[in-house]
Each structure stands twice: as structure tokens, then as C-alpha cells.
Design an enzyme around this catalytic site. Structure first.
Site, PDB file in Angstrom:
ATOM      1  N   TRP A  40      19.390  40.972  26.485  1.00 22.66           N
ATOM      2  CA  TRP A  40      19.572  41.507  25.326  1.00 22.66           C
ATOM      3  C   TRP A  40      18.280  41.715  24.526  1.00 22.66           C
ATOM      4  O   TRP A  40      18.077  42.277  23.812  1.00 22.66           O
ATOM      5  CB  TRP A  40      20.412  40.423  24.150  1.00 22.66           C
ATOM      6  CG  TRP A  40      21.696  40.602  24.832  1.00 22.66           C
ATOM      7  CD1 TRP A  40      22.448  39.395  25.300  1.00 22.66           C
ATOM      8  CD2 TRP A  40      22.826  41.518  24.931  1.00 22.66           C
ATOM      9  NE1 TRP A  40      23.958  39.703  25.510  1.00 22.66           N
ATOM     10  CE2 TRP A  40      24.060  40.985  25.412  1.00 22.66           C
ATOM     11  CE3 TRP A  40      22.576  42.955  24.761  1.00 22.66           C
ATOM     12  CZ2 TRP A  40      25.155  41.892  25.750  1.00 22.66           C
ATOM     13  CZ3 TRP A  40      23.691  43.765  24.773  1.00 22.66           C
ATOM     14  CH2 TRP A  40      24.782  43.191  25.505  1.00 22.66           C
ATOM     15  N   ASP A  42      17.984  37.961  16.542  1.00 28.86           N
ATOM     16  CA  ASP A  42      19.378  38.056  16.840  1.00 28.86           C
ATOM     17  C   ASP A  42      20.099  37.057  17.146  1.00 28.86           C
ATOM     18  O   ASP A  42      19.810  36.150  18.215  1.00 28.86           O
ATOM     19  CB  ASP A  42      19.204  39.032  18.428  1.00 28.86           C
ATOM     20  CG  ASP A  42      20.667  39.217  19.051  1.00 28.86           C
ATOM     21  OD1 ASP A  42      21.520  38.690  18.332  1.00 28.86           O
ATOM     22  OD2 ASP A  42      20.519  39.968  20.091  1.00 28.86           O
ATOM     23  N   LYS A  84      30.987  36.807  18.865  1.00 26.27           N
ATOM     24  CA  LYS A  84      30.737  35.556  19.487  1.00 26.27           C
ATOM     25  C   LYS A  84      31.359  34.379  18.982  1.00 26.27           C
ATOM     26  O   LYS A  84      32.143  33.708  19.247  1.00 26.27           O
ATOM     27  CB  LYS A  84      29.575  35.511  19.954  1.00 26.27           C
ATOM     28  CG  LYS A  84      28.644  36.682  20.561  1.00 26.27           C
ATOM     29  CD  LYS A  84      29.365  37.058  21.857  1.00 26.27           C
ATOM     30  CE  LYS A  84      29.000  38.423  22.715  1.00 26.27           C
ATOM     31  NZ  LYS A  84      27.541  38.833  22.269  1.00 26.27           N
TER      32      LYS A  84
HETATM   33  C1  LIG Z   1      26.680  39.931  22.923  1.00 17.00           C
HETATM   34  C2  LIG Z   1      25.244  40.043  22.439  1.00 17.00           C
HETATM   35  C3  LIG Z   1      24.719  41.320  21.932  1.00 17.00           C
HETATM   36  C4  LIG Z   1      25.264  42.724  21.993  1.00 17.00           C
HETATM   37  O1  LIG Z   1      25.963  42.915  20.823  1.00 17.00           O
HETATM   38  P1  LIG Z   1      27.088  44.156  20.762  1.00 17.00           P
HETATM   39  O2  LIG Z   1      27.719  43.757  19.406  1.00 17.00           O
HETATM   40  O3  LIG Z   1      27.897  44.243  21.599  1.00 17.00           O
HETATM   41  O4  LIG Z   1      25.985  45.271  20.295  1.00 17.00           O
HETATM   42  C5  LIG Z   1      23.256  41.295  21.434  1.00 17.00           C
HETATM   43  N1  LIG Z   1      22.595  40.262  21.738  1.00 17.00           N
HETATM   44  C6  LIG Z   1      23.224  38.964  21.949  1.00 17.00           C
HETATM   45  C7  LIG Z   1      22.496  37.884  21.985  1.00 17.00           C
HETATM   46  C8  LIG Z   1      24.624  39.151  22.228  1.00 17.00           C
HETATM   47  O5  LIG Z   1      24.956  37.943  22.888  1.00 17.00           O
END
Ligand SMILES: *Cc1c(COP(=O)(O)O)cnc(C)c1O
Length: 357
Positions: A99, A166, A190
Site C-alpha cells: 500500500w 494512511d 477495515k
Molecule cells: C485496504 C487498504 C488500502 C486500499 O483501500 P481501498 O479503499 O481499497 O482503496 C490502502 N491502504 C491500506 C493500509 C489498506 O489496508
């Protein structure tokens, strides 16, 4: 049979959150209409939006000067929106997984990217330490929880440049000193709600500093000026996020949640270490409280499919590790009860008795 949902994402939500959402889908607050069939600009949905923003601010103790936005496009669109809005010449990234790499890749469309440190040498099984954040970068980007590898940054770094995180997979899992961040973002799916909505917490004074023109929809200021209603927001996912935050508040907030998450993770990590058959894949000082990755030791590797079948028969789902790591991953997000972790620990013990050489 009781299901134990260890899915990494979209992932478990509290049962009452799902039930309350189901009720609002049928009839929002007794108005005789579904939350899915009313105007986002009407007072009934505006109340949902306002309460969700207010709960974000209250539960994360967000200081003055920050805006909370709900957008579409997932965390992945933020990989591009962030540099579009904030990268003039150069940005710094900490490379702690796929990511993080994807985030850095988008930034390269807009300027120079400095990877301050990477744990790619050991398949991202640890969080690099002792790196220097360049003082001339426009911002420094981190991924606090690396969902795929089960590593996590618990420290709110002191950064000489605006810090951006993030937090897709660990938002609301612990207290965060929001004042240390210029921006925090993530997909809801998540630890917060269903897929379809992305949260962005941004300090207003970091915006408006790039020279390039920004298309309307990709400009954070558009969404700030319109209270996340420049276009139709993802109403139903936002509603569910609100229910999750009500549930979290009722339980005592992020500090209480952190305690529960630490207890759950300790239970499972202790068993992984004790058990003759299994071993963890993340470095001990970097181990995530949200995604717990483990594999069978080499001499027991042939038992992998059998362990999946064994746990599936006990109602456990979502235990398959990401294909880039293999083995098993138990995601222990906020909504996962300790009894589910206990059930997994007992399954591992039973499996050990059956197979230990
Ligand atoms: C799942 C995840 C993403 C991707 O998220 P999307 O909403 O599918 O674009 C990005 N960063 C992390 C840390 C993730 O766990």
C-alpha cells in the site's frame, strides 16, 4: 454455528451496527423511508452526516483547524489526491508494504519522491527505524498499519514537514495525537464500516499551496466548502460508520478499544510463540494489533490446507494470509470479540496435539 470472522477487509462489524443499519435501510428513524431513498441534502440525512463528523472529532479528539471529509474512490484515490493537492516539488515516503508503494507510485506523477527507508529487503516484515525525514519535502507519508504483512507503527512521529498517514486498517483502534498529522485518511472497510466511503481528516492550513490547477472533484477544498456534498456522498456507508462510532463511544472510546485490542493480540501472539507448529512472520517490535500473520514451521508446512479445513469446520473464516506472505492472517479489528481469538487459540492447541512430531 457461531462464525468467527477474521477477514482482513471488508471485515467484521459489530452485530448491533449491522442490525441498526438493516433497520435504517427499511425505515430511517420512523420517517417511513429508507436511508437509501432520501435526499442527501434533506434534514434527515444531514443529521447523519453531522453526527458522523461530530463523533469523529469527539472520539479522535481532533483539534480546531481540521476538517473531516467523506469521499468516494477508496484509500487508493487518496494516493493520487494527496500529491495532487500537496506535492509541489518533492515528497517523502516510508516504504512499509504494497500500500505504501502504491501511494508513492502516484506521487511520482506529480514530483520527486524520496523513499526515506524501506523494509522491502525482508518482505516488509518490520518497520524501519533511524531514518531521516528530509526537511525540504512538502510532506512525509506513512502507512500506520500494514494490513498485508501485519506490522504497525504505534508512534505518532514528530516530523519536520507535514505528516500524512494512511490509517485504513487501524483508525479508531487506539488514541492518536491528531495534532501531529497534517492529514489522515483511509478506506472505511477495515475497522469502521462497509466499503464505499473514504474518510479524510485534513488540517486546512496545508491546502492551497501547490501551483498547479486542481480539477474540481479532486480538490479537497471543494469538499470542505460543500461539507462532503459537492456530489452525492455514499449515504448508506456513511450511515453505517455513524453506527460504528456510536457503538465505539458506548464501549468507552478508543482508549478502551486499545486495551481490548492489546489483550486480543497478546493472547494470539503468545500462542503463536508457544505452539510447536506455528511461527509469526512479523518482527516482534513491529507486530500489528490488527492483522496477526503466522505460518506453519517448515517441518509442518504440508499441513496448511488441513489447518484451513480444521478451522473452517469450527466456523472460522477469513484466515488465509495475503498471497504475497502466504500462511495465515487473523485480523483482529475492533469488532472482533476476544472469544473469537480464544476459539482460534484453542483450535491451534488442538491441532498441535494432533500433529506434533
Ligand atoms: C485496504 C487498504 C488500502 C486500499 O483501500 P481501498 O479503499 O481499497 O482503496 C490502502 N491502504 C491500506 C493500509 C489498506 O489496508
Amino acid at each position: 454455528m457461531k462464525k468467527h470472522n477474521f477477514s482482513a477487509g471488508p471485515s467484521i462489524l459489530a452485530r448491533e451496527v449491522i442490525e441498526n443499519t438493516a433497520n435504517a435501510v427499511l425505515d430511517l428513524n420512523g420517517i417511513g423511508l429508507s436511508v437509501m431513498e432520501i435526499s442527501h441534502r434533506g434534514k434527515d440525512f444531514q443529521a447523519v452526516m453531522d453526527e458522523t463528523v461530530a463523533l469523529f472529532k469527539e472520539l479522535l479528539n481532533i483539534p480546531e483547524g481540521y476538517q473531516v471529509l467523506f469521499l468516494g474512490g477508496g484509500a487508493s484515490l487518496q494516493f493520487c489526491m494527496l500529491p495532487y493537492n500537496m506535492l509541489n516539488k518533492k515528497a517523502a515516503y516510508l516504504e512499509t508494504g504494497v500500500w505504501a508503494k502504491k501511494a508513492a507510485k502516484e506521487a511520482k506523477f506529480f514530483g520527486e519522491v524520496n523513499i526515506v527507508a524501506s523494509s522491502a529487503d525482508k518482505n516488509f516484515s518490520y518497520i524501519p527505524k533511524g531514518f531521516t525525514i528530509p526537511a525540504d519535502a512538502d510532506y512525509f507519508h506513512i502507512t500506520t498499519n500494514n494490513t498485508i504483512y501485519g506490522t504497525e507503527i504505534f508512534e505518532d512521529f514528530d516530523s519536520p514537514v507535514p505528516l500524512v498517514a494512511d490509517m485504513s486498517s487501524d483508525i479508531f483502534s487506539r488514541p492518536v495525537d491528531v495534532s501531529k498529522y497534517a492529514m489522515i485518511y483511509g478506506g472505511a472497510q477495515k475497522n469502521l464500516g462497509p466499503a464505499g466511503v473514504t474518510f479524510v481528516i485534513v488540517r486546512e492550513d496545508v491546502l492551497g499551496k501547490v501551483d498547479r490547477p486542481i480539477p474540481t472533484m479532486l480538490n479537497y477544498q471543494t469538499h470542505i466548502e460543500n461539507g462532503s456534498m459537492f456530489n452525492t456522498p455514499p449515504c448508506l456507508p456513511i450511515y453505517t460508520c455513524m453506527e460504528t462510532l456510536r457503538w465505539l463511544k458506548k464501549l468507552g472510546g478508543v482508549k478502551v478499544m486499545q486495551q481490548k485490542n492489546q489483550e486480543k493480540a497478546a493472547l494470539l501472539y503468545d500462542e503463536i510463540e508457544r505452539n510447536e507448529l506455528f511461527m509469526g512472520t512479523a518482527a516482534k517490535d513491529s507486530r500489528s494489533l490488527m492483522n496477526i500473520c503466522f505460518v506453519l514451521k517448515d517441518e509442518y508446512k504440508e499441513l496448511e490446507q488441513e489447518f484451513f479445513a480444521f478451522t473452517a469446520a469450527k466456523g472460522m473464516s477469513g484466515l488465509k494470509g495475503h498471497r504475497s506472505v502466504g500462511g495465515f492472517r487473523a485480523s483482529t479489528y475492533n469488532a472482533l470479540a476476544k472469544e473469537s481469538v480464544q476459539a482460534l487459540v484453542e483450535a491451534m492447541q488442538e491441532f498441535e496435539k494432533k500433529h506434533k512430531k
